[in-house]
Design an enzyme around this catalytic site. Structure first.
Site, short mmCIF file in Angstrom:
data_model
loop_
_atom_site.label_atom_id
_atom_site.label_comp_id
_atom_site.label_asym_id
_atom_site.label_seq_id
_atom_site.Cartn_x
_atom_site.Cartn_y
_atom_site.Cartn_z
N ASP A 190 6.38 -6.34 6.23
CA ASP A 190 6.41 -5.18 5.34
C ASP A 190 7.03 -4.01 6.10
OD1 ASP A 190 6.02 -3.14 3.56
OD2 ASP A 190 3.84 -3.34 3.44
N CYS B 220 9.24 1.32 -0.93
CA CYS B 220 8.95 -0.10 -0.67
C CYS B 220 9.86 -1.06 -1.43
CB CYS B 220 7.49 -0.41 -0.97
SG CYS B 220 7.02 -0.29 -2.73
N HIS C 23 3.16 -1.66 -4.87
CA HIS C 23 3.72 -1.85 -3.53
C HIS C 23 4.25 -3.27 -3.39
CE1 HIS C 23 4.54 -1.33 0.65
NE2 HIS C 23 3.77 -2.36 0.98
#
Length: 293
Positions: free
Chosen positions: A146, A86, A123
């Site tokens: 995302d 991420c 995250h």
């Protein structure tokens, strides 16, 4: 200090280095418009999410530290056509969106995935403002974007509005209020499952450097204990965990077992487009026998 420079204010990130937008858009296979519109955000998000694998292979091959500076990310994810997790993916994606003219705020989340106990904010996700996002279909002036959550992650941005259900091809998501958090959920059969919880507090590069160090080096991090390469898509999600390759579809999943490390390297190349040299070995598989079916 030069006449053209100015001191940074507290909490302000340093200026980003030049970003090669042409190379990035070629990497993700996006030939479309370059205006900061809701349509462009949707299309670039889909192109990135379905082209750049989520993976932790550098950790497993002992190639540390995981670098988050933009030059390193462009070299790895764009130039070498690798993937990342991420912090790598969404740092690169944020730079691309800003180069296209979007206003981006970097946020941090606590991953849940069925857990009830609190975990660190490990995250990274993005809040993206869109100038033309005032219509009924756009859902408001801002979106959750995302591209770095892996197989269960979004293919398209989601309106930053609690309660809105977003159908994305074969998959369905929604945001719900859980003060002080917003929670992203995905629909599994008839049940909503929490993916992660976050607030709208802006985060900065130094915050993600700390979380990245934990994720890539702490013995309790799952990225040290297992190989994973994942890629979401409109029709199925492809997920590799150690020697097990899963093709997840709405009507079920198909899994195959990978017998040895050489076959594993071939599968990573054939199914995820990541070319690794013959003889590559991974720390999580050292001395382990293949898992039973």
């Amino acid at each position: 200090m030069s006449e053209t420079s100015a001191p940074l204010r507290i909490g302000e990130d340093p200026p980003a280095p030049p970003f090669d937008l042409d190379a990035y858009l070629h990497r993700i296979g996006y030939p479309g418009a370059r205006e900061p519109t809701a349509a462009a955000l949707r299309d670039v998000h889909l192109a990135h999410a379905s082209a750049v694998p989520f993976e932790n292979l550098d950790i497993q091959m002992g190639r540390l530290p995981i670098r988050l500076d933009l030059d390193s990310l462009q070299a790895k994810l764009v130039g070498d056509r690798r993937g990342g997790y991420c912090f790598e993916q969404n740092t690169l994606f944020a730079a691309a969106l800003e180069a296209l003219g979007f206003r981006v705020t970097r946020l941090a989340a606590r991953v849940r995935m069925g857990r009830s106990e609190p975990v660190p904010r490990t995250h990274m996700l993005l809040r993206v403002e869109v100038e033309d996002a005032g219509g009924d279909d756009a859902g408001g002036p801002a979106f959750l974007a995302d591209v770095g959550f892996g197989g269960d992650g979004l293919l398209l941005p989601v309106p930053m509005r609690s309660g809105a259900v977003a159908e994305q091809f074969a998959w369905t998501y929604r945001l719900v209020d859980e003060p002080p958090f917003l929670v992203l959920q995905s629909l599994h059969g008839a049940r909503w499952m929490d993916l992660y919880a976050f607030t709208l507090e802006p985060h900065h590069s130094v915050d993600f450097e700390v979380a990245n160090h934990y994720t890539s080096t702490h013995p309790d991090s799952g990225f040290l204990r297992a190989i994973t390469v994942q890629l979401p898509g409109p029709e199925f999600r492809l997920i590799l965990r150690n020697r097990k390759l899963i093709e997840n579809r709405p009507d079920g999943e198909h899994a195959i077992r990978i017998e040895d490390d050489e076959e594993l390297v071939r599968v990573i190349g054939d199914r995820f487009g990541i070319d690794l040299p013959p003889g590559t070995r991974f720390r999580a598989l050292a001395g382990r026998e293949p898992e039973p079916d």
